[in-house]
Design a protein around this motif. Structure first.
Motif, PDB file in Angstrom:
ATOM      1  N   ALA A   1       0.819  -1.216   0.000  1.00  0.00           N
ATOM      2  CA  ALA A   1       0.000   0.000   0.000  1.00  0.00           C
ATOM      3  C   ALA A   1       0.847   1.259   0.000  1.00  0.00           C
ATOM      4  O   ALA A   1       0.402   2.308  -0.477  1.00  0.00           O
ATOM      5  N   SER A   2       2.051   1.174   0.542  1.00  0.00           N
ATOM      6  CA  SER A   2       2.920   2.356   0.528  1.00  0.00           C
ATOM      7  C   SER A   2       3.250   2.764  -0.905  1.00  0.00           C
ATOM      8  O   SER A   2       3.397   3.956  -1.209  1.00  0.00           O
TER       9      SER A   2
ATOM     10  N   LEU B   1      -0.601   7.736  -5.667  1.00  0.00           N
ATOM     11  CA  LEU B   1      -1.817   8.546  -5.633  1.00  0.00           C
ATOM     12  C   LEU B   1      -1.678   9.798  -4.773  1.00  0.00           C
ATOM     13  O   LEU B   1      -2.435  10.755  -4.933  1.00  0.00           O
ATOM     14  N   GLN B   2      -0.711   9.754  -3.822  1.00  0.00           N
ATOM     15  CA  GLN B   2      -0.580  10.827  -2.846  1.00  0.00           C
ATOM     16  C   GLN B   2      -1.864  10.993  -2.038  1.00  0.00           C
ATOM     17  O   GLN B   2      -2.259  12.106  -1.668  1.00  0.00           O
TER      18      GLN B   2
ATOM     19  N   ALA C   1      -1.476   9.540   3.755  1.00  0.00           N
ATOM     20  CA  ALA C   1      -0.942  10.382   2.694  1.00  0.00           C
ATOM     21  C   ALA C   1      -0.170  11.563   3.286  1.00  0.00           C
ATOM     22  O   ALA C   1      -0.512  12.050   4.374  1.00  0.00           O
ATOM     23  N   PRO C   2       0.855  12.034   2.592  1.00  0.00           N
ATOM     24  CA  PRO C   2       1.645  13.175   3.083  1.00  0.00           C
ATOM     25  C   PRO C   2       0.936  14.496   2.780  1.00  0.00           C
ATOM     26  O   PRO C   2       1.438  15.331   2.030  1.00  0.00           O
ATOM     27  N   THR C   3      -0.249  14.677   3.378  1.00  0.00           N
ATOM     28  CA  THR C   3      -1.025  15.897   3.159  1.00  0.00           C
ATOM     29  C   THR C   3      -1.415  16.493   4.504  1.00  0.00           C
ATOM     30  O   THR C   3      -1.269  15.866   5.551  1.00  0.00           O
ATOM     31  N   MET C   4      -1.951  17.704   4.469  1.00  0.00           N
ATOM     32  CA  MET C   4      -2.398  18.368   5.689  1.00  0.00           C
ATOM     33  C   MET C   4      -3.722  17.787   6.180  1.00  0.00           C
ATOM     34  O   MET C   4      -4.077  17.927   7.335  1.00  0.00           O
TER      35      MET C   4
END
Length: 248
Positions: free
Chosen positions: A91-92, A98-99, A120-123
């Motif tokens: 999954a990583s 896809l982010q 995900a690397p998002t806020m």
């Protein structure tokens, strides 16, 4: 631990299983009585029941070892651990492509239990996480797993025609759910279009055992303003991820 609802018989059985698992085919009934402090008549009944259930095995010398049923539990536990480890590895890759956040879950009755997540690397952070549960009929994960359940069993899971709604977009009746599950069964993919949280949508695909049973599912969730742009590629990526995990 709160022992208000403690079951003493299970505690005694646990003691027996622990002892004979450490020293298989060494202890007879009287040995177990002496070591565990359980009355002889109670121990006899306990051993008889455990043997009938195949939790333990008795040899010609009347000594005991762990039975075949516990082996199946071990296989099930190992499979659960293996799929979580495999999920994080596979999954990583999907998350990075896809982010967006990827999740793993299984069905427990009419609820979906979250097992793991690759954030995900998002806020933006999703409220769901390992150990949390949601009504299965409002989630893409739950619906794709429910699509493998016989409709007769669905009647037991959903005895009422009315369903719990978390948002205005949630399915309202069992009739609507059954109709949607038939479509999901044919397409092999499920969607949650703002049914859990307004402003978020999700796509999910099942992880299959070698016999074709759905043992878990994976999903990708994202804010609605991104959904229209990414939904097609997310559908493809999640289907491929589920396929890779189904091979383990």
């Amino acid at each position: 631990m709160d022992k208000k609802y403690w079951v003493p018989a299970l505690e005694k059985a646990d003691g027996v299983l622990r002892l004979i698992s450490e020293e298989p085919y060494k202890h007879r009934l009287i040995d177990l009585v002496n070591q565990l402090g359980i009355h002889k008549s109670s121990m006899y009944s306990l051993l008889h029941t455990l043997e009938a259930l195949k939790w333990i095995d008795r040899d010609a010398n009347d000594t005991y070892a762990i039975g075949s049923a516990t082996g199946r539990w071990g296989d099930s536990y190992s499979q659960g651990q293996d799929i979580i480890a495999s999920f994080h590895r596979e999954a990583s890759i999907t998350r990075d492509r896809l982010q967006e956040t990827i999740q793993l879950a299984k069905l427990e009755g009419n609820e979906v239990l979250y097992l793991a997540k690759e954030e995900a690397p998002t806020m933006v952070r999703l409220a769901s996480g390992p150990g949390m549960k949601f009504p299965a009929h409002v989630t893409a994960l739950g619906k794709v797993l429910l699509s493998f359940v016989d409709e007769s069993e669905l009647d037991l899971l959903y005895p009422s025609q009315q369903l719990i709604s978390l948002t205005e977009y949630s399915l309202k009746t069992k009739v609507d759910l059954v109709k949607q599950l038939r479509i999901i069964r044919d397409e092999g993919i499920a969607f949650d279009r703002q049914e859990v949280i307004v402003g978020f949508s999700c796509v999910s695909a099942p992880i299959l055992s070698q016999s074709g049973e759905a043992i878990a599912a994976v999903s990708c969730s994202m804010p609605q303003y991104i959904w229209e742009r990414k939904k097609d590629v997310a559908k493809t990526e999640i289907s491929q991820l589920a396929g890779r995990l189904s091979q383990f």
